[in-house]
Design a protein around this motif. Structure first.
Motif, PDB file in Angstrom:
ATOM      1  N   ILE A   9       5.611   6.854  -5.823  1.00  0.00           N
ATOM      2  CA  ILE A   9       5.178   6.071  -4.670  1.00  0.00           C
ATOM      3  C   ILE A   9       3.713   5.694  -4.849  1.00  0.00           C
ATOM      4  O   ILE A   9       2.869   6.558  -5.090  1.00  0.00           O
ATOM      5  CB  ILE A   9       5.367   6.843  -3.349  1.00  0.00           C
ATOM      6  N   ILE A  10       3.433   4.409  -4.701  1.00  0.00           N
ATOM      7  CA  ILE A  10       2.073   3.892  -4.873  1.00  0.00           C
ATOM      8  C   ILE A  10       1.661   3.206  -3.566  1.00  0.00           C
ATOM      9  O   ILE A  10       2.084   2.086  -3.282  1.00  0.00           O
ATOM     10  CB  ILE A  10       2.018   2.877  -6.035  1.00  0.00           C
ATOM     11  N   PRO A  11       0.855   3.876  -2.740  1.00  0.00           N
ATOM     12  CA  PRO A  11       0.367   3.220  -1.522  1.00  0.00           C
ATOM     13  C   PRO A  11      -0.741   2.230  -1.861  1.00  0.00           C
ATOM     14  O   PRO A  11      -1.592   2.493  -2.705  1.00  0.00           O
ATOM     15  CB  PRO A  11      -0.180   4.390  -0.691  1.00  0.00           C
ATOM     16  N   VAL A  50       8.051   2.694  -6.374  1.00  0.00           N
ATOM     17  CA  VAL A  50       7.976   2.031  -5.079  1.00  0.00           C
ATOM     18  C   VAL A  50       6.522   1.843  -4.677  1.00  0.00           C
ATOM     19  O   VAL A  50       5.720   2.775  -4.776  1.00  0.00           O
ATOM     20  CB  VAL A  50       8.700   2.863  -3.995  1.00  0.00           C
ATOM     21  N   VAL A  51       6.187   0.647  -4.219  1.00  0.00           N
ATOM     22  CA  VAL A  51       4.875   0.371  -3.638  1.00  0.00           C
ATOM     23  C   VAL A  51       5.041   0.228  -2.137  1.00  0.00           C
ATOM     24  O   VAL A  51       5.945  -0.474  -1.671  1.00  0.00           O
ATOM     25  CB  VAL A  51       4.260  -0.914  -4.230  1.00  0.00           C
ATOM     26  N   ILE A  70       8.136  -1.329  -0.124  1.00  0.00           N
ATOM     27  CA  ILE A  70       8.407  -0.954   1.258  1.00  0.00           C
ATOM     28  C   ILE A  70       7.273  -1.520   2.098  1.00  0.00           C
ATOM     29  O   ILE A  70       6.096  -1.271   1.815  1.00  0.00           O
ATOM     30  CB  ILE A  70       8.497   0.578   1.427  1.00  0.00           C
ATOM     31  N   VAL A  71       7.616  -2.311   3.114  1.00  0.00           N
ATOM     32  CA  VAL A  71       6.613  -2.921   3.976  1.00  0.00           C
ATOM     33  C   VAL A  71       6.106  -1.877   4.964  1.00  0.00           C
ATOM     34  O   VAL A  71       6.882  -1.285   5.721  1.00  0.00           O
ATOM     35  CB  VAL A  71       7.190  -4.139   4.722  1.00  0.00           C
ATOM     36  N   ARG A  72       4.803  -1.670   4.948  1.00  0.00           N
ATOM     37  CA  ARG A  72       4.197  -0.657   5.800  1.00  0.00           C
ATOM     38  C   ARG A  72       3.752  -1.287   7.127  1.00  0.00           C
ATOM     39  O   ARG A  72       3.074  -2.311   7.122  1.00  0.00           O
ATOM     40  CB  ARG A  72       2.988  -0.044   5.096  1.00  0.00           C
ATOM     41  N   PRO A  73       4.105  -0.702   8.263  1.00  0.00           N
ATOM     42  CA  PRO A  73       3.695  -1.279   9.545  1.00  0.00           C
ATOM     43  C   PRO A  73       2.192  -1.188   9.758  1.00  0.00           C
ATOM     44  O   PRO A  73       1.513  -0.311   9.210  1.00  0.00           O
ATOM     45  CB  PRO A  73       4.456  -0.440  10.574  1.00  0.00           C
TER      46      PRO A  73
END
Length: 233
Positions: A9-11, A50-51, A70-73
């Protein structure tokens, strides 16, 4: 025996004050985030990359590089949002989509791109072989640290009355922010990337370069160029 499900996971938030558009800013010929995506994709242990981002430009760049997005709110994308909030959101989305949790998570910060090709796999193997519950990457530190309390300076990691030689100091390590490995169940239970028995994955000193300012960007560029030259020899 089935292959473990290991998700990188890559924020990557869109907002950046020090370097506008930092996560897609060019570094050594490609957007910054692409270095980390490619490292995850080259890993023999990572099964999905996943980003998580709130920024459409970052999302498009990440998809082009081969990562899922993944779209972050917005509520967990501001300046005060924690990495844990983004990780938890991503894990909950994956659980909803897949009906189960992955076996392991590998949290990679794209602002720490100075990983060697095998670092991610070796970090995963370190956690598994040590029986640890979580792992963080570190770089060696030889600094003499001080703090100040009520106007009085105090040494933290050595006795200034008996200053040791650098080579005689007890080995110490600084968290470099490059790689974290942990189990998703522990993240959901503790809201923390680190819990239980914690292992260290030791990296070179240059892995501690965390791109936050234009100077960090220049330093990373120089180091990546030097690595490329060495690989060509």
């Amino acid at each position: 025996m089935s292959t473990p499900s290991i998700v990188a996971i890559i924020p990557a938030r869109g907002g950046s004050k020090g370097i506008p558009g930092k996560n897609i800013h060019p570094l050594a010929g490609k957007p910054l985030i692409v270095h980390t995506i490619e490292q995850a994709l080259r890993s023999s242990r990572v099964t999905s990359t996943v980003v998580t981002t709130d920024d459409e430009r970052i999302a498009a760049t990440s998809r082009d590089a081969g990562a899922a997005v993944i779209v972050r709110p917005a509520v967990i994308s501001g300046d005060t949002a924690t990495s844990e909030s983004a990780l938890i959101h991503a894990v909950e989305i994956m659980q909803t989509q897949n009906g189960s949790l992955p076996d392991l998570l590998v949290f990679l910060q794209c602002t720490s791109p100075l990983r060697h090709p095998d670092d991610i796999d070796r970090a995963i193997e370190t956690l598994l072989s040590s029986g640890a519950d979580s792992l963080l990457s570190v770089s060696p530190s030889h600094r003499f640290l001080w703090t100040e309390t009520e106007g009085e300076a105090r040494s933290i990691n050595y006795d200034f009355h008996h200053r040791p030689r650098r080579q005689d100091m007890q080995p110490q390590y600084a968290e470099n922010g490059s790689i974290y490995v942990f189990r998703p169940q522990a993240l959901l239970a503790t809201s923390n990337r680190l819990s239980g028995k914690i292992a260290l994955y030791k990296m070179d000193e240059d892995a501690a370069v965390d791109i936050d300012t234009p100077l960090d960007l220049k330093l990373a560029e120089i180091l990546l160029q030097e690595r490329h030259k060495e690989a060509q020899r």
